[in-house]
Structure formats: C-alpha cells, structure tokens
Design a protein around this motif. Sequence first.
Motif, short mmCIF file in Angstrom:
data_model
loop_
_atom_site.label_atom_id
_atom_site.label_comp_id
_atom_site.label_asym_id
_atom_site.label_seq_id
_atom_site.Cartn_x
_atom_site.Cartn_y
_atom_site.Cartn_z
N PRO A 14 0.81 -1.22 0.00
CA PRO A 14 0.00 0.00 0.00
C PRO A 14 0.84 1.26 0.00
O PRO A 14 1.91 1.33 0.61
CB PRO A 14 -0.81 -0.13 1.29
CG PRO A 14 -0.90 -1.60 1.54
CD PRO A 14 0.44 -2.14 1.09
N GLY A 15 0.34 2.27 -0.71
CA GLY A 15 0.94 3.59 -0.71
C GLY A 15 -0.11 4.58 -0.25
O GLY A 15 -0.55 4.54 0.91
N LEU A 16 -0.54 5.46 -1.14
CA LEU A 16 -1.64 6.37 -0.80
C LEU A 16 -2.97 5.65 -0.81
O LEU A 16 -3.98 6.20 -0.36
CB LEU A 16 -1.66 7.55 -1.77
CG LEU A 16 -0.49 8.54 -1.60
CD1 LEU A 16 -0.54 9.62 -2.68
CD2 LEU A 16 -0.50 9.17 -0.21
N ALA A 17 -3.00 4.45 -1.32
CA ALA A 17 -4.18 3.58 -1.19
C ALA A 17 -3.87 2.51 -0.15
O ALA A 17 -2.78 1.92 -0.16
CB ALA A 17 -4.53 2.93 -2.52
N VAL A 75 -4.01 12.33 5.14
CA VAL A 75 -2.74 12.58 4.46
C VAL A 75 -2.70 14.03 4.01
O VAL A 75 -3.71 14.57 3.54
CB VAL A 75 -2.56 11.64 3.25
CG1 VAL A 75 -1.34 12.02 2.43
CG2 VAL A 75 -2.46 10.20 3.72
N LYS A 76 -1.55 14.66 4.16
CA LYS A 76 -1.39 16.04 3.71
C LYS A 76 -0.20 16.16 2.76
O LYS A 76 0.77 15.40 2.86
CB LYS A 76 -1.20 16.99 4.90
CG LYS A 76 -2.43 17.13 5.78
CD LYS A 76 -2.21 18.20 6.83
CE LYS A 76 -3.45 18.34 7.72
NZ LYS A 76 -4.62 18.80 6.93
N PHE A 77 -0.29 17.13 1.88
CA PHE A 77 0.85 17.48 1.02
C PHE A 77 1.83 18.32 1.84
O PHE A 77 1.49 18.82 2.92
CB PHE A 77 0.36 18.24 -0.21
CG PHE A 77 -0.38 17.39 -1.20
CD1 PHE A 77 0.30 16.77 -2.24
CD2 PHE A 77 -1.75 17.19 -1.08
CE1 PHE A 77 -0.37 15.97 -3.15
CE2 PHE A 77 -2.44 16.39 -1.98
CZ PHE A 77 -1.75 15.77 -3.02
N THR A 102 3.16 14.42 -1.26
CA THR A 102 2.83 13.85 0.05
C THR A 102 3.97 13.00 0.59
O THR A 102 3.85 12.41 1.66
CB THR A 102 1.58 12.96 -0.05
OG1 THR A 102 1.87 11.88 -0.95
CG2 THR A 102 0.37 13.74 -0.54
N GLY A 103 5.07 12.89 -0.15
CA GLY A 103 6.13 11.95 0.18
C GLY A 103 7.00 12.33 1.35
O GLY A 103 6.83 13.40 1.97
N ASN A 109 5.00 16.84 7.27
CA ASN A 109 3.62 16.39 7.14
C ASN A 109 3.50 14.94 6.68
O ASN A 109 2.38 14.44 6.49
CB ASN A 109 2.87 17.27 6.13
CG ASN A 109 2.59 18.66 6.67
OD1 ASN A 109 2.34 18.83 7.86
ND2 ASN A 109 2.63 19.66 5.80
N TRP A 110 4.63 14.23 6.49
CA TRP A 110 4.52 12.90 5.91
C TRP A 110 3.83 11.92 6.86
O TRP A 110 4.25 11.71 7.99
CB TRP A 110 5.90 12.35 5.55
CG TRP A 110 5.82 11.04 4.80
CD1 TRP A 110 5.01 10.76 3.75
CD2 TRP A 110 6.56 9.85 5.07
NE1 TRP A 110 5.19 9.46 3.33
CE2 TRP A 110 6.15 8.88 4.12
CE3 TRP A 110 7.54 9.50 6.00
CZ2 TRP A 110 6.66 7.58 4.09
CZ3 TRP A 110 8.07 8.21 5.97
CH2 TRP A 110 7.63 7.27 5.03
#
Length: 527
Positions: free
Chosen positions: A69-72, A91-93, A188-189, A209-210
């Motif tokens: 999984p990543g952002l999903a 999640v934030k940028f 977002t990384g 923010n990661w």
Amino acid sequence: MRSILLTAALLLAGPSFAQTSPPRVLRMATSVDAATLDPHATNALFTFLVVQQIYESLTHRGDDLKIVPGLATRWEQVEPTRWRFHLRPDVKFAGGEAFDADDVVFSIRRALAPTSNYGIFVDTVADVVAVDGLTVDLITRVPDAVIPDKMTRILIMDRGWAEANRSAAPQNFAQREELFAVRNANGTGPFMIRSREQDQRTIMVRNPNWWGRAANIAAGNVDEYHHITLSSDATRVAALLSGEVDFVHVVPVQDVARIRGNARLRVLDGQENRTVFMAFRQDTDELAGSDTPGRNPFRDLRVRQAVAHAVDVEALRRATLRGQAVPTGSMWTQFVNGWDASTNARLPLDRARARALLTEAGYPNGFTVPLDCPVGTYDEACQAIAAMLAQVGIRAQLNLLPNAQFTQKIRRLESSFYVLSWGVPTFDASYTLRAIMASRSMGGSASWNLGGWSNPAFDAMVARMDNELDPAARRGIMQAMHRLHNADMGHLPLYHMMIPWAHRQGVAITHRADNQFSVREIRVEAP
C-alpha cells in the motif's frame, strides 16, 4: 579544484553549528540529474529517482520489489474492467493541503494528457471517478490485471496547487516547455526540496507532514538527502574514495575492482531489470543524415540483420563493460512476466555475412548514418559499437549527447539510429510490447516506438493480449508477440545491464533490480 568546490558546497548546504543534534545526512552521487520535477513529463529512470522521493503513488514497490500500500490502503477488481482504490485518510501534502480522491482523479487524468510521457501506465484507462472523498474507481477499456503494478509509477499531485501554479497539464518536455512544476514540487512523500541547482545538486529535507513517519512504515533514518550530479566518472569515484559522498548510484565498470579493494567501502551489484538495445528509423523513405539519397537502408530486414551480425556483444561484455553485462536476444529480462528463454537467442557474430547482406540489399560499399547515444552508463559501449559497424562498411557517426538532449531528440523523432536502455517497472512484458513495439498509429502507450517499426500482425495481437484473462494463455500471447518482433528485427537487443552501486560503511541500503531506491528506507550512521 573540482574536489575542493564539491566539499565546500556540501559544507555550505549542511546544518548550522548551532544545532545540538546534527541531522543524519545522506550524500548520493549519480551521473545524470532529473530532467524535470514534473512527475508526469518524462518517464526516465533518473527523473523518477528524484521525484519519487517527493511524490507518492497509490501503490508502492518495496525494496523486495513487491507491491505494498501507498496512498491507497487497499484495492480490488470489483468488475473485470473496474478497479477500486481505497485511499489513506489524514494525508497532507508538504504545503499543508489535504489529500483526497479529487487529487487522484486529477493526477491520473493528467497522466493521460497528450504531453504526458506516462501513457504506458494508463494505456488501458477509459475513465477515473471519485466514488467518495476517499474512494476512487479506475475504469479500463479491457481487463487489465497489472493496474496495481502500473499505479506504482503514477505520482499524485495536489490539484489545487497544480492549477493555481498553471501546471494543470504536464510539461511538454520534448519542446522544452517551462512550467512552475518543472522547478518546484509539492508532494505527500517523505521528503521535500530545500534547494535545487539543475545538473549539480538537489537538497531535500524531511517532510514534516509525511503520514508514513507516524505510521512507522519505513526503516530509514535520513533527515537530509543530497542528490548530487557528477557526470564525470572519475570525479564521482574520487568523491566516494575521499569520503565527500556516502553512496554512488552509477559506478563505472572500470572502477568496481578498485572500490572492492577499499576496506572502507562496499560494492553492491546484480543484474538490472533493464535492457540496452539499438533502434532503427524505419518509417521514412529517406534516412536523415545518411549518404543514401532517396533511400532508407533500415527499411530492409537484411540491413538490420547485417547490424546484428556486425556487433560483437560478447566483446562488449568482456572488454568494454568489464563483465558487467548479460548478452541477450530478448527485449526484457528474466525478472519480467512473459520471459521466454527461446527468445534469448541472437544472431551470431559473422562480419562476412553482414557484408554479404549489405551487398544483397544494394549497399555493397555500406553507408553513413548518425548514431545517437546518451552520455552516461553505456556511452563506452556506443563507441565500441560504432567501431564494430565500421568493419562491415556501416559508417556510424557517433553523437554523444547529454541525457536530456538525447531524450528530447529521439522524442521529437529526429534520430535515425540510436541506442537506448529500457527497464520494465511493471515487471510485465506488456509494458515493452506496448511502448516500444506497437505501431505508433495505435496511439496512447506506443510512445517510445521512436524508430517507427510497424507490423500489422503484431498490432492485432495486442487486443488478444488485453482481453485474455487466463495468466498462462496471456503469457503465451506475449511470448508469440516477442518472437514475431525478433524475427522481423524491429529492434536489436544487445545486453541486460548490471548495476553496481557503492557506498561507505555505515550506510544500509538494499540493492534493487529496478535501479531505484527509496531514501525513506536507507539508514546512515556517522562515518
């Protein structure tokens, strides 16, 4: 002097002496810089190496090369042509913007845009829709079993940031378009850019923010990452030997033994999931830059076969590349779904046969042709190949170009003859079959068939591959397509690359066949 300047620059970029706990810094040197920071402009290894530290994708390929999984957080194929992705909440940028389904829809559609070079990863996508704020459906034209693999390469941007900064569409890289997203990034990384000097160094620091740090999903401890471009092999190795850099991503083959002999250093090596091949311009009546007015020698199979018989790949492996290569007749490696040992055979070295074929084709005295090649990991091989071709009468005028200029030239269809390396980030042969071999007239993903090889029988098999749901039958179709391509010598595969990396003791990093690394997984200790 070059060494002194590099040391000074690294010191200036470091922490202030007022800090009580200095950050853990990783200084990495490679041969080629990212050509752009736009995450959808050019699908090139060295560009992705930078942007993937800043931006993230729905799925992530870990150091073991498996999909995680990543952002999903999870995904499923709810219908044969519909994949559903459930997105990670909260999640934030880096700029503080909230991540949601709208950003995913925007980014996938951006990757579908005409100026995107990521069409191969969304080649089957018909539409993408937000089911709700944290759920996205990706609808395909045909069943596509490798969508989760493809999504590892589609990096997600913040829609509001991109639109506000006039970067809603990807950079037209071939035309050298300037956009805000070319020199600026907001992902977002785990890292964000502190400073960037094109073709020199990019300094990244932790993104506060990661989401992944709180979730404890990464093993690394790097606080500050220096991505340093040193195009000179000698300078790059000297920086490692002197301790000015901690890790070298592109190690010249001639220096591997010397580095192995240094007790302070370590060499990591293995075969890369990447193949070096030659491409012939075949879709024009006249070959630009050649001395054959009104004719294109490469449209004749016998000429392409003559090139194959003229190139001594074993000599390239042994002498030029110091053993750091695996000769092949295949356009992809054994790591790829669709590999078939029967396609690994290549035409034998036979220069007498090469000259005879050229005579049969109407070129008894050979011909002149420009040969384009990027400066970097295989330019020495290009020089050796040009000398080999000269022995049969093909006078290849070698043009060694910086990577960005080389890529732009071949993308503008201005090259008559070139050498390119090609990896398969999806680890599925359809990636190469579509991007390199399918006729450009098919559009979409056929974005790297820059020599213009076209075979109607091959193109007809693409639909069969797309619609076949049985994995074994699908693999058989892909293998048949490969055999057809090789018989017609659409391109000339040369060798699979070996990738030696080198680092100092105190750096813990996993060697990967895709020649990528995630800084978030690297651990560094003080020298």
